[in-house]
Scaffold this motif. Structure first.
Motif, PDB file in Angstrom:
ATOM      1  N   ALA A   1     -67.211  68.993-117.847  1.00 16.07           N
ATOM      2  CA  ALA A   1     -66.626  69.732-116.987  1.00 16.07           C
ATOM      3  C   ALA A   1     -65.377  68.944-116.244  1.00 16.07           C
ATOM      4  O   ALA A   1     -64.429  69.577-115.899  1.00 16.07           O
ATOM      5  CB  ALA A   1     -67.867  70.119-116.025  1.00 16.07           C
ATOM      6  N   SER A   2     -65.877  67.756-116.012  1.00 16.96           N
ATOM      7  CA  SER A   2     -64.829  66.881-115.292  1.00 16.96           C
ATOM      8  C   SER A   2     -63.698  66.744-116.061  1.00 16.96           C
ATOM      9  O   SER A   2     -62.418  66.872-115.553  1.00 16.96           O
ATOM     10  CB  SER A   2     -65.283  65.403-114.928  1.00 16.96           C
ATOM     11  OG  SER A   2     -66.363  65.513-114.366  1.00 16.96           O
ATOM     12  N   ALA A   3     -63.563  66.570-117.434  1.00 10.19           N
ATOM     13  CA  ALA A   3     -62.443  66.308-118.375  1.00 10.19           C
ATOM     14  C   ALA A   3     -61.665  67.734-118.053  1.00 10.19           C
ATOM     15  O   ALA A   3     -60.257  67.752-118.031  1.00 10.19           O
ATOM     16  CB  ALA A   3     -62.779  66.219-119.684  1.00 10.19           C
ATOM     17  N   ILE A   4     -62.332  68.880-117.902  1.00 14.50           N
ATOM     18  CA  ILE A   4     -61.684  70.332-117.938  1.00 14.50           C
ATOM     19  C   ILE A   4     -61.011  70.132-116.713  1.00 14.50           C
ATOM     20  O   ILE A   4     -59.787  70.698-116.591  1.00 14.50           O
ATOM     21  CB  ILE A   4     -62.399  71.186-118.192  1.00 14.50           C
ATOM     22  CG1 ILE A   4     -62.917  71.369-119.649  1.00 14.50           C
ATOM     23  CG2 ILE A   4     -61.724  72.586-117.890  1.00 14.50           C
ATOM     24  CD1 ILE A   4     -64.142  72.239-120.007  1.00 14.50           C
ATOM     25  N   ALA A   5     -61.629  69.945-115.490  1.00 17.62           N
ATOM     26  CA  ALA A   5     -61.093  70.032-114.315  1.00 17.62           C
ATOM     27  C   ALA A   5     -60.042  69.102-113.770  1.00 17.62           C
ATOM     28  O   ALA A   5     -59.111  69.708-113.419  1.00 17.62           O
ATOM     29  CB  ALA A   5     -62.162  69.628-113.297  1.00 17.62           C
ATOM     30  N   PHE A   6     -59.909  67.891-114.499  1.00 10.53           N
ATOM     31  CA  PHE A   6     -58.893  67.020-114.272  1.00 10.53           C
ATOM     32  C   PHE A   6     -57.831  67.236-115.186  1.00 10.53           C
ATOM     33  O   PHE A   6     -56.764  66.858-115.141  1.00 10.53           O
ATOM     34  CB  PHE A   6     -59.360  65.363-114.537  1.00 10.53           C
ATOM     35  CG  PHE A   6     -60.205  64.895-113.271  1.00 10.53           C
ATOM     36  CD1 PHE A   6     -59.728  64.937-112.256  1.00 10.53           C
ATOM     37  CD2 PHE A   6     -61.639  64.722-113.405  1.00 10.53           C
ATOM     38  CE1 PHE A   6     -60.408  64.559-110.887  1.00 10.53           C
ATOM     39  CE2 PHE A   6     -62.292  64.129-112.378  1.00 10.53           C
ATOM     40  CZ  PHE A   6     -61.676  64.183-111.333  1.00 10.53           C
ATOM     41  N   GLY A   7     -57.855  68.356-116.152  1.00 14.61           N
ATOM     42  CA  GLY A   7     -56.593  68.677-116.807  1.00 14.61           C
ATOM     43  C   GLY A   7     -56.123  70.011-116.086  1.00 14.61           C
ATOM     44  O   GLY A   7     -54.725  70.356-116.649  1.00 14.61           O
TER      45      GLY A   7
END
Length: 182
Positions: free
Chosen positions: A165-171
């Motif tokens: 979820a963090s990887a998606i958010a930081f993209g």
């Protein structure tokens, strides 16, 4: 010949501190595997912590969640201090002892806003750090309550969703502006 580096959520790189990207070598796949293994192994301490918390909650009904979190996080400070020299290893920073000390000093000066600010530091750097600390405290409390009310296994499943979820958010450029990861 120019070398392009890619920064990812799991394996941050720059030509200055990543031996795989210096000189255009094709060892970057080996470096990626190191970080994949480190990430995979990192769930073990979290799982152990959740199981220990669950056993404490089950054996002692009136364990205060905040007090439990205080002591477990207090003891992890020693682990962080002991792990600091790991940043001197290849793929984990490749710094000298003086470089580690300099990084820690610069981080402290950046946090408290000492002028002149260290390179790469922005004014009021304590604001995002404070936001991170407060949100993480809430997240840790939420996870401990999951352990207390449900089970360590469920907490580990919920915690396992955080990194993707963090990887998606930081993209998402609309969320993190110019700091978006590719």
């Amino acid at each position: 010949t120019t070398t392009t580096t890619t920064t990812t959520t799991m394996a941050p790189r720059s030509p200055e501190n990543d031996p795989a990207s210096v000189g255009g070598t094709d060892d970057s796949e080996a470096a990626d595997w190191v970080w994949i293994i480190v990430f995979a192994l990192s769930v073990i301490p979290n799982g152990v912590c959740a199981v220990v918390q669950e056993s404490l909650f089950r054996r002692h009904e009136h364990v205060d969640t905040v007090l439990l979190l205080f002591w477990s996080n207090f003891y992890t400070l020693f682990g962080y201090a002991l792990a600091l020299p790991l940043t001197m290893l290849p793929y984990l920073g490749n710094k000298t002892a003086a470089g580690v000390g300099r990084s820690q000093r610069d981080a402290f000066h950046c946090l408290v806003g000492t002028h002149p600010l260290p390179p790469g530091c922005q004014e009021d750097a304590f604001v995002p750090v404070l936001a991170f600390v407060v949100s993480y405290m809430g997240f840790f409390y939420f996870l401990a309550q999951l352990v207390k009310e449900v089970a360590a296994v469920f907490e580990s499943l919920v915690n396992g969703v955080v990194t993707p979820a963090s990887a998606i958010a930081f993209g998402m450029k609309w969320l993190v502006k110019s700091d978006a990861e590719p």
